[in-house]
Design a protein around this motif. Structure first.
Motif, PDB file in Angstrom:
ATOM      1  N   ALA A   1      72.113 -37.429  -7.136  1.00  0.00           N
ATOM      2  CA  ALA A   1      73.336 -37.545  -8.083  1.00  0.00           C
ATOM      3  C   ALA A   1      74.272 -36.055  -8.024  1.00  0.00           C
ATOM      4  CB  ALA A   1      72.901 -38.598  -9.212  1.00  0.00           C
ATOM      5  N   VAL A   2      73.509 -35.341  -7.851  1.00  0.00           N
ATOM      6  CA  VAL A   2      74.067 -34.036  -8.006  1.00  0.00           C
ATOM      7  C   VAL A   2      74.834 -33.435  -6.171  1.00  0.00           C
ATOM      8  CG1 VAL A   2      73.310 -31.724  -8.154  1.00  0.00           C
ATOM      9  CG2 VAL A   2      72.078 -33.128  -9.694  1.00  0.00           C
ATOM     10  N   TRP A   3      73.769 -33.786  -5.835  1.00  0.00           N
ATOM     11  CA  TRP A   3      74.452 -33.646  -3.777  1.00  0.00           C
ATOM     12  C   TRP A   3      75.353 -33.933  -3.359  1.00  0.00           C
ATOM     13  CZ3 TRP A   3      73.367 -29.086  -2.997  1.00  0.00           C
ATOM     14  CH2 TRP A   3      71.536 -28.917  -2.333  1.00  0.00           C
ATOM     15  N   THR A   4      75.706 -35.257  -4.475  1.00  0.00           N
ATOM     16  CA  THR A   4      77.056 -36.726  -4.148  1.00  0.00           C
ATOM     17  C   THR A   4      77.900 -36.497  -4.979  1.00  0.00           C
ATOM     18  OG1 THR A   4      75.247 -38.364  -3.922  1.00  0.00           O
ATOM     19  CG2 THR A   4      77.806 -38.568  -4.129  1.00  0.00           C
ATOM     20  N   LEU A   5      78.309 -35.465  -6.137  1.00  0.00           N
ATOM     21  CA  LEU A   5      78.591 -34.991  -6.424  1.00  0.00           C
ATOM     22  C   LEU A   5      79.531 -33.507  -5.896  1.00  0.00           C
ATOM     23  CD1 LEU A   5      81.167 -35.206  -9.582  1.00  0.00           C
ATOM     24  CD2 LEU A   5      78.857 -34.010 -10.543  1.00  0.00           C
ATOM     25  N   LEU A   6      78.529 -32.698  -6.178  1.00  0.00           N
ATOM     26  CA  LEU A   6      78.981 -31.722  -4.866  1.00  0.00           C
ATOM     27  C   LEU A   6      79.756 -32.169  -3.823  1.00  0.00           C
ATOM     28  CD1 LEU A   6      75.755 -29.051  -5.627  1.00  0.00           C
ATOM     29  CD2 LEU A   6      78.432 -29.449  -7.028  1.00  0.00           C
ATOM     30  N   ASP A   7      79.402 -32.735  -3.047  1.00  0.00           N
ATOM     31  CA  ASP A   7      80.202 -33.258  -1.688  1.00  0.00           C
ATOM     32  C   ASP A   7      81.830 -33.673  -1.821  1.00  0.00           C
ATOM     33  OD1 ASP A   7      78.002 -32.380  -0.517  1.00  0.00           O
ATOM     34  OD2 ASP A   7      77.005 -34.520  -0.309  1.00  0.00           O
ATOM     35  N   LEU A   8      81.353 -34.751  -3.502  1.00  0.00           N
ATOM     36  CA  LEU A   8      82.828 -34.750  -3.323  1.00  0.00           C
ATOM     37  C   LEU A   8      83.922 -33.428  -3.880  1.00  0.00           C
ATOM     38  CD1 LEU A   8      81.917 -38.311  -6.005  1.00  0.00           C
ATOM     39  CD2 LEU A   8      82.902 -38.460  -3.161  1.00  0.00           C
ATOM     40  N   LEU A   9      83.071 -32.607  -4.475  1.00  0.00           N
ATOM     41  CA  LEU A   9      84.323 -31.958  -5.281  1.00  0.00           C
ATOM     42  C   LEU A   9      84.240 -30.956  -3.882  1.00  0.00           C
ATOM     43  CD1 LEU A   9      82.576 -31.179  -8.129  1.00  0.00           C
ATOM     44  CD2 LEU A   9      84.718 -31.310  -8.150  1.00  0.00           C
ATOM     45  N   ALA A  10      83.196 -30.710  -2.472  1.00  0.00           N
ATOM     46  CA  ALA A  10      83.993 -29.620  -2.291  1.00  0.00           C
ATOM     47  C   ALA A  10      84.947 -30.994  -0.956  1.00  0.00           C
ATOM     48  CB  ALA A  10      82.482 -29.750  -0.819  1.00  0.00           C
ATOM     49  N   ALA A  11      84.853 -32.223  -0.641  1.00  0.00           N
ATOM     50  CA  ALA A  11      85.417 -32.755  -0.009  1.00  0.00           C
ATOM     51  C   ALA A  11      86.587 -32.711  -0.873  1.00  0.00           C
ATOM     52  CB  ALA A  11      85.665 -33.975   0.367  1.00  0.00           C
ATOM     53  N   GLY A  12      87.606 -32.831  -1.716  1.00  0.00           N
ATOM     54  CA  GLY A  12      88.265 -32.135  -2.579  1.00  0.00           C
ATOM     55  C   GLY A  12      88.838 -30.778  -2.655  1.00  0.00           C
ATOM     56  N   GLY A  13      88.639 -30.172  -1.816  1.00  0.00           N
ATOM     57  CA  GLY A  13      88.495 -28.413  -2.072  1.00  0.00           C
ATOM     58  C   GLY A  13      88.440 -27.467  -2.637  1.00  0.00           C
ATOM     59  N   ALA A  14      87.519 -27.820  -3.360  1.00  0.00           N
ATOM     60  CA  ALA A  14      86.693 -26.796  -4.480  1.00  0.00           C
ATOM     61  C   ALA A  14      85.833 -25.995  -4.200  1.00  0.00           C
ATOM     62  CB  ALA A  14      85.640 -28.151  -5.004  1.00  0.00           C
ATOM     63  N   ARG A  15      86.309 -24.226  -4.088  1.00  0.00           N
ATOM     64  CA  ARG A  15      85.678 -23.225  -4.382  1.00  0.00           C
ATOM     65  C   ARG A  15      84.158 -23.301  -5.341  1.00  0.00           C
ATOM     66  NH1 ARG A  15      87.651 -19.299  -5.579  1.00  0.00           N
ATOM     67  NH2 ARG A  15      89.581 -20.373  -6.799  1.00  0.00           N
ATOM     68  N   PHE A  16      83.183 -22.808  -5.389  1.00  0.00           N
ATOM     69  CA  PHE A  16      82.266 -23.040  -5.940  1.00  0.00           C
ATOM     70  C   PHE A  16      81.487 -21.299  -6.344  1.00  0.00           C
ATOM     71  CE2 PHE A  16      82.147 -26.709  -3.073  1.00  0.00           C
ATOM     72  CZ  PHE A  16      81.744 -27.757  -4.641  1.00  0.00           C
ATOM     73  N   ALA A  17      81.563 -21.758  -7.416  1.00  0.00           N
ATOM     74  CA  ALA A  17      80.591 -20.341  -8.477  1.00  0.00           C
ATOM     75  C   ALA A  17      79.313 -20.774  -8.989  1.00  0.00           C
ATOM     76  CB  ALA A  17      81.484 -19.435  -9.254  1.00  0.00           C
ATOM     77  N   TYR A  18      78.227 -19.869  -8.498  1.00  0.00           N
ATOM     78  CA  TYR A  18      76.748 -20.288  -8.534  1.00  0.00           C
ATOM     79  C   TYR A  18      75.929 -19.256  -9.879  1.00  0.00           C
ATOM     80  CZ  TYR A  18      72.174 -22.439  -8.564  1.00  0.00           C
ATOM     81  OH  TYR A  18      71.347 -22.747  -8.695  1.00  0.00           O
ATOM     82  N   HIS A  19      75.606 -19.926 -10.838  1.00  0.00           N
ATOM     83  CA  HIS A  19      74.789 -19.184 -11.483  1.00  0.00           C
ATOM     84  C   HIS A  19      73.265 -19.890 -11.266  1.00  0.00           C
ATOM     85  CE1 HIS A  19      72.433 -17.018 -14.694  1.00  0.00           C
ATOM     86  NE2 HIS A  19      73.279 -15.911 -14.598  1.00  0.00           N
ATOM     87  N   GLY A  20      72.112 -19.417 -11.708  1.00  0.00           N
ATOM     88  CA  GLY A  20      70.705 -19.023 -12.343  1.00  0.00           C
ATOM     89  C   GLY A  20      69.394 -18.556 -12.628  1.00  0.00           C
TER      90      GLY A  20
END
Length: 425
Positions: free
Chosen positions: A315-334
């Motif tokens: 589910a996480v991968w699918t949501l991130l893929d949908l956001l990437a397909a929509g042109g989103a840029r990402f910033a990550y913290h962990g």
């Protein structure tokens, strides 16, 4: 052996200066090699040279290396009464029974052959699996995913039962797992049986055995043999995604954002959302506490955040893929630990992102700020590369301190509120 003989043997060959010689002899015995000829020690110490001289009753030659005749040692031990069994017997008396490595190797090979017996019987009647079976041996996959031949036999026997059922159109994977191995979770991602079974499913479907390792690839592999995965268990937690008014999932996201509440989406819902999700910037965190705290403090004003919650689910991968397909840029913290680094690297490899307080500068700054706090937890585990900032892995290895995401929660919330001054926000 008499007490005098034991004492004499200990004096002649039992000291630390003679341990190298005993080690060499024992290794020869383990390998089934005869105790003849000589052994040589390079750069022998004076103590090691004197020990050999005491043993042989003569000077041990000159030079930096030290050569010892095994035949001569055997003769001395027998004649002196130190060991009636000679050199072989002396090693057993000093160190205990000698392993037969050749026999052990033969037994291990036989055990591994037996572990594959049931699987090989199934493959013999399925020529389409012959190439896959050879691939298993060539890659050593079975040995990598199982601890020993005993565990391998259990897993491979279950795999053989499973292969007799494939293809099996229209069956859920949980039911297939329950019926073939007695465990409804036996084919969950990450289980040894699942790793082997999905490669067999690819073989039956005519695809490359290894696949690309993604959740979608595994889903396609199982679908090729008629098996469908559970779409309700994998979920993803998010906050602040805009959504839309054109689909059930889009309306859920829009309503949650308006209310300032976190939203939990299932894999089923995301797979039925057939258009990209449009956002400009999406922050990714590792732990749900970031989402909860952001909802409490920022509510509907929180910018988009997605939580991977450990190893990303389908589910996480699918949501991130949908956001990437929509042109989103990402910033990550962990988390700054090796488990967290592994998760971050997987997301980085798939999507790419820029650090959100998740690089060497942020790590060192957090440690410096923590000087007055109770000691931080030590960093354990195997180091991982940090391709977004190679110096980070080196810094973490050197400092050997883990920093959990909760420790910098205030700074993360400040970034989300727009009040933070982080150069990465």
């Amino acid at each position: 052996m008499s007490t005098d003989g034991s004492e004499r043997l200990e004096r002649l060959l039992g000291g630390p200066e003679s341990s190298w010689l005993v080690d060499r002899v024992r290794r020869r015995l383990e390998l089934g090699r005869p105790l003849t000829g000589s052994v040589t020690l390079g750069a022998a110490s004076p103590e090691q040279r004197r020990a050999v001289e005491r043993l042989l009753g003569r000077r041990a030659g000159t030079g930096s290396s030290l050569s010892v005749s095994l035949d001569e040692v055997d003769h001395v031990l027998r004649m002196s009464g130190a060991s009636s069994g000679g050199l072989h017997g002396a090693v057993v008396l000093l160190r205990g029974p000698v392993r037969d490595l050749g026999r052990e190797s033969t037994e291990r090979a036989a055990a591994w052959r037996d572990a594959h017996a049931m699987l090989d019987a199934v493959v013999a009647g399925r020529p389409e699996l012959s190439g896959w079976r050879a691939w298993l041996d060539a890659t050593g996959l079975v040995r990598r995913v199982t601890a020993d031949s005993g565990e391998a036999r259990v897993v491979l026997d279950r795999l053989a039962v499973l292969l007799r059922r494939l293809p099996s159109p229209g069956i859920p994977i949980g039911r297939l797992a329950a019926e073939t191995c007695g465990d409804a979770h036996g084919l969950d991602d990450g289980e040894p049986l699942a790793t082997l079974a999905v490669s067999a499913a690819r073989a039956l479907g005519g695809s490359p055995y290894a696949g690309d390792g993604t959740a979608d690839a595994r889903r396609r592999a199982w679908a090729g043999v008629g098996v469908h995965l559970d779409e309700l268990s994998p979920v993803v937690l998010c906050l602040g995604l805009a959504g839309d008014g054109h689909s059930p999932t889009g309306r859920m996201l829009a309503a949650a954002r308006a209310a300032g509440e976190p939203c939990v989406l299932t894999l089923r819902q995301l797979r039925r959302h057939e258009v990209p999700i449009v956002e400009r910037m999406v922050r990714i965190c590792e732990n749900p506490i970031v989402i909860a705290a952001a909802a409490d403090e920022l509510g509907p004003h929180c910018p988009p955040v997605v939580c991977v919650n450990g190893r990303p689910s389908a589910a996480v991968w699918t949501l991130l893929d949908l956001l990437a397909a929509g042109g989103a840029r990402f910033a990550y913290h962990g988390d700054f630990d090796w488990g967290g680094i592994g998760i971050a690297a997987a997301v980085y490899e798939r999507l790419g992102w820029r650090p959100w307080r998740y690089d060497t500068l942020a790590y060192e700054a957090t440690l410096a700020a923590g000087d007055a706090t109770p000691p931080l937890n030590p960093l354990t585990g195997r180091p991982c590369p940090t391709p977004w900032d190679p110096a980070l892995s080196a810094a973490m290895t050197r400092r050997a301190v883990r920093v959990e995401e909760e420790l910098v929660l205030g700074a993360l919330l400040a970034d989300l509120s727009g009040d933070g001054s982080s150069p990465q926000s």
